[in-house]
Design an enzyme around this catalytic site. Structure first.
Site, PDB file in Angstrom:
ATOM      1  N   THR A  15      -2.485  -1.855   3.410  1.00 52.94           N
ATOM      2  CA  THR A  15      -2.961  -0.912   4.417  1.00 52.94           C
ATOM      3  C   THR A  15      -2.169   0.393   4.411  1.00 52.94           C
ATOM      4  O   THR A  15      -1.049   0.458   3.900  1.00 52.94           O
ATOM      5  CB  THR A  15      -2.889  -1.539   5.826  1.00 52.94           C
ATOM      6  OG1 THR A  15      -1.532  -1.819   6.149  1.00 52.94           O
ATOM      7  CG2 THR A  15      -3.714  -2.810   5.904  1.00 52.94           C
ATOM      8  N   ASP A  16      -2.791   1.409   5.005  1.00 51.93           N
ATOM      9  CA  ASP A  16      -2.111   2.702   5.146  1.00 51.93           C
ATOM     10  C   ASP A  16      -1.484   2.816   6.544  1.00 51.93           C
ATOM     11  O   ASP A  16      -1.454   1.833   7.281  1.00 51.93           O
ATOM     12  CB  ASP A  16      -3.095   3.845   4.874  1.00 51.93           C
ATOM     13  CG  ASP A  16      -4.287   3.855   5.835  1.00 51.93           C
ATOM     14  OD1 ASP A  16      -4.222   3.223   6.902  1.00 51.93           O
ATOM     15  OD2 ASP A  16      -5.291   4.509   5.499  1.00 51.93           O
ATOM     16  N   LYS A  17      -1.026   3.983   6.905  1.00 50.13           N
ATOM     17  CA  LYS A  17      -0.357   4.176   8.204  1.00 50.13           C
ATOM     18  C   LYS A  17      -1.276   3.899   9.385  1.00 50.13           C
ATOM     19  O   LYS A  17      -0.812   3.654  10.483  1.00 50.13           O
ATOM     20  CB  LYS A  17       0.196   5.600   8.312  1.00 50.13           C
ATOM     21  CG  LYS A  17       1.417   5.825   7.464  1.00 50.13           C
ATOM     22  CD  LYS A  17       1.957   7.222   7.714  1.00 50.13           C
ATOM     23  CE  LYS A  17       3.220   7.449   6.914  1.00 50.13           C
ATOM     24  NZ  LYS A  17       3.826   8.754   7.230  1.00 50.13           N
ATOM     25  N   VAL A  20      -5.528   0.627   8.031  1.00 48.67           N
ATOM     26  CA  VAL A  20      -6.782   0.464   7.289  1.00 48.67           C
ATOM     27  C   VAL A  20      -6.450   0.199   5.821  1.00 48.67           C
ATOM     28  O   VAL A  20      -5.531   0.796   5.264  1.00 48.67           O
ATOM     29  CB  VAL A  20      -7.651   1.742   7.421  1.00 48.67           C
ATOM     30  CG1 VAL A  20      -8.890   1.672   6.558  1.00 48.67           C
ATOM     31  CG2 VAL A  20      -8.014   1.982   8.879  1.00 48.67           C
TER      32      VAL A  20
END
Length: 139
Positions: A15-17, A20
């Site tokens: 996931t990203d920040k 997601v």
């Protein structure tokens, strides 16, 4: 049509920040599902590589429809979209836990002898594999 389903648990590291799943991870999931498809069809990609044959991606297309977040699980459906002795196009659908399609796409592969850039025919090098793929594609 012969369609396989591969369950994948979203890992936090994917996931990203925003929490997601980063878009490139969908490509990895498709590759995991493609390898699973091959095994469920009765073959092993590693056996092909042991004989000095590789199957690189020459085209990939993914359409993103909805975000996936940690700690969801997804199902990746895979099948043969089109097949010829020189080229296989695999189709994919990635579904979330509620069954919604969150992404779909295709990847196109050819066979090469390691160290070469000239495609080779599946029917000449792996006739059983070719026969099975013909059967699966025609279903």
């Amino acid at each position: 049509m012969f369609i396989t389903e591969t369950e994948i648990a979203v890992r936090y590291a994917e996931t990203d920040k925003m929490g997601v799943v980063y878009h490139a991870n969908y490509l990895i999931w498709c590759e995991v599902a493609r390898t699973d498809f091959i095994e469920k069809a009765g073959f092993k990609y590693a056996d092909m590589e042991a004989e000095g044959i590789i199957s690189p991606v020459i085209n990939i297309n993914l359409n993103y429809k909805q975000s996936v977040t940690y700690p969801e699980k997804v199902i990746v459906r895979s099948w043969i979209e089109s097949y010829s002795k020189l080229r296989t196009v695999y189709g994919y659908e990635i579904l979330n836990a509620s069954g919604a399609v969150v992404a779909d796409g295709t990847s196109t592969h050819v066979l090469l002898k390691k160290g070469s850039d000239r495609p080779i025919r599946l029917d000449r090098h792996f006739p059983e594999w070719h026969e099975k793929y013909m059967e699966l594609y025609e279903q």
